[in-house]
Design a protein around this motif. Structure first.
Motif, PDB file in Angstrom:
ATOM      1  N   TRP A   1       2.795  -0.868  -9.160  1.00  0.00           N
ATOM      2  CA  TRP A   1       2.422  -1.166  -7.771  1.00  0.00           C
ATOM      3  C   TRP A   1       1.853   0.071  -7.082  1.00  0.00           C
ATOM      4  O   TRP A   1       0.907  -0.032  -6.295  1.00  0.00           O
TER       5      TRP A   1
ATOM      6  N   PHE B   1      -1.494  -6.776 -11.461  1.00  0.00           N
ATOM      7  CA  PHE B   1      -1.251  -6.876 -10.014  1.00  0.00           C
ATOM      8  C   PHE B   1      -2.560  -6.867  -9.233  1.00  0.00           C
ATOM      9  O   PHE B   1      -2.720  -7.614  -8.264  1.00  0.00           O
ATOM     10  N   ARG B   2      -3.486  -6.026  -9.655  1.00  0.00           N
ATOM     11  CA  ARG B   2      -4.769  -5.949  -8.956  1.00  0.00           C
ATOM     12  C   ARG B   2      -5.503  -7.287  -9.034  1.00  0.00           C
ATOM     13  O   ARG B   2      -6.061  -7.772  -8.043  1.00  0.00           O
TER      14      ARG B   2
ATOM     15  N   SER C   1      -4.121 -10.225  -9.462  1.00  0.00           N
ATOM     16  CA  SER C   1      -3.419 -11.244  -8.681  1.00  0.00           C
ATOM     17  C   SER C   1      -3.665 -11.060  -7.184  1.00  0.00           C
ATOM     18  O   SER C   1      -3.750 -12.040  -6.439  1.00  0.00           O
ATOM     19  N   LEU C   2      -3.785  -9.812  -6.735  1.00  0.00           N
ATOM     20  CA  LEU C   2      -4.070  -9.568  -5.318  1.00  0.00           C
ATOM     21  C   LEU C   2      -5.484 -10.008  -4.959  1.00  0.00           C
ATOM     22  O   LEU C   2      -5.710 -10.619  -3.902  1.00  0.00           O
TER      23      LEU C   2
ATOM     24  N   LEU D   1      -6.037 -13.856  -4.406  1.00  0.00           N
ATOM     25  CA  LEU D   1      -5.560 -14.536  -3.197  1.00  0.00           C
ATOM     26  C   LEU D   1      -6.723 -14.813  -2.253  1.00  0.00           C
ATOM     27  O   LEU D   1      -7.589 -13.958  -2.056  1.00  0.00           O
TER      28      LEU D   1
ATOM     29  N   ILE E   1       1.754 -11.700   1.028  1.00  0.00           N
ATOM     30  CA  ILE E   1       0.901 -11.321  -0.095  1.00  0.00           C
ATOM     31  C   ILE E   1       1.684 -11.200  -1.400  1.00  0.00           C
ATOM     32  O   ILE E   1       1.299 -11.765  -2.431  1.00  0.00           O
TER      33      ILE E   1
ATOM     34  N   GLN F   1       3.029 -14.564  -3.128  1.00  0.00           N
ATOM     35  CA  GLN F   1       1.951 -15.367  -3.700  1.00  0.00           C
ATOM     36  C   GLN F   1       1.304 -14.679  -4.903  1.00  0.00           C
ATOM     37  O   GLN F   1       0.941 -15.334  -5.884  1.00  0.00           O
ATOM     38  N   SER F   2       1.159 -13.367  -4.820  1.00  0.00           N
ATOM     39  CA  SER F   2       0.549 -12.653  -5.948  1.00  0.00           C
ATOM     40  C   SER F   2       1.466 -12.670  -7.166  1.00  0.00           C
ATOM     41  O   SER F   2       0.992 -12.732  -8.300  1.00  0.00           O
TER      42      SER F   2
ATOM     43  N   ILE G   1       1.022 -15.777  -9.191  1.00  0.00           N
ATOM     44  CA  ILE G   1      -0.178 -15.710 -10.032  1.00  0.00           C
ATOM     45  C   ILE G   1       0.046 -14.787 -11.226  1.00  0.00           C
ATOM     46  O   ILE G   1      -0.428 -15.049 -12.340  1.00  0.00           O
ATOM     47  N   ALA G   2       0.802 -13.709 -11.004  1.00  0.00           N
ATOM     48  CA  ALA G   2       0.948 -12.669 -12.037  1.00  0.00           C
ATOM     49  C   ALA G   2       2.046 -12.955 -13.048  1.00  0.00           C
ATOM     50  O   ALA G   2       2.098 -12.286 -14.084  1.00  0.00           O
TER      51      ALA G   2
END
Length: 238
Positions: free
Chosen positions: A47, A126-127, A129-130, A133, A156, A159-160, A163-164
């Motif tokens: 992160w 993570f990138r 998934s962000l 959004l 954020i 929700q991310s 996805i991740a």
């Protein structure tokens, strides 16, 4: 004798089980501990890396890119050897700063190498998934007058993570299998104990045990991730 029982008795040799059964269980625990701690530390560092990767500061963004380029572009085995064998070349310095206890221990070096490596892959997950959004989520946060920290933690991040969760599960399973290379620096995990037992008995059966233990770890992870993914996505079915 029943063929199934015959196969089972050959797979679980009493003498081999008596000699190395407990050691294999100890190695199983070391593998679980090594992978779990590496993944958690990699999650935290990941992160920080993704925030640096998306930073507006050019230097921070460049350093984050360089980190990702190195750890994703070079073999994990080379990174482990660099930390364990390479850092020993600076023994005098590490002793002067009271860190030699860390770099002389193969367990700590393996933990550091795996954490740094998985952090690079998790950061890219993570990138992605962000960036996946919808922009409307961020606009909604601004409309509700939520600050950056509140927006990230309450809107954020949850929700991310939904996805991740799939890619993160794949990364953790890959880390479980990659952890076998820790045995090359004398960490007595599942593969380390397996190599030790085989060098003394020359019984190939011990490698079947190792494969079964790795499969057990992966299956536990797969089922756990399925439950977590279902809980994170339960609102979508309503």
């Amino acid at each position: 004798m029943d063929p199934v029982m015959s196969l089972l008795s050959s797979f679980l040799s009493p003498s081999l089980l008596e000699s190395y059964g407990l050691r294999m269980l100890a190695g199983f625990w070391i593998t679980v501990k090594l992978v779990s701690l590496s993944f958690i530390l990699g999650w935290l560092l990941g992160w920080l890396l993704v925030l640096g990767r998306l930073s507006g500061h050019r230097l921070i963004r460049g350093l984050s890119r360089g980190y990702l380029y190195f750890f994703r572009g070079s073999p994990l085995l080379a990174q482990l050897f660099l930390l364990y064998y390479g850092m020993s070349a600076f023994r005098g310095f590490w002793q002067s700063v009271d860190l030699w206890w860390f770099f002389r221990d193969p367990w700590w070096c393996a933990l550091l190498a795996f954490s740094l490596n998985t952090a690079a892959y998790q950061a890219e997950i993570f990138r992605g998934s962000l960036l996946a959004l919808p922009e409307g989520q961020r606009e909604a946060c601004r409309a509700l007058s939520l600050g950056p920290v509140q927006s990230f933690l309450r809107v954020i991040l949850p929700q991310s993570m939904r996805i991740a969760i799939g890619p993160l599960g794949n990364e953790m399973i890959l880390l479980v299998k990659a952890s076998a290379i820790a045995s090359l620096v004398t960490v007595y995990d599942v593969m380390g104990v397996t190599k030790l037992a085989y060098s003394r008995t020359f019984d190939f059966e011990i490698y079947l045990w190792a494969a079964a233990l790795y499969l057990l770890i992966v299956e536990i992870l797969r089922r756990t991730l399925r439950i977590m993914e279902g809980r994170l996505s339960r609102h979508l079915g309503r």
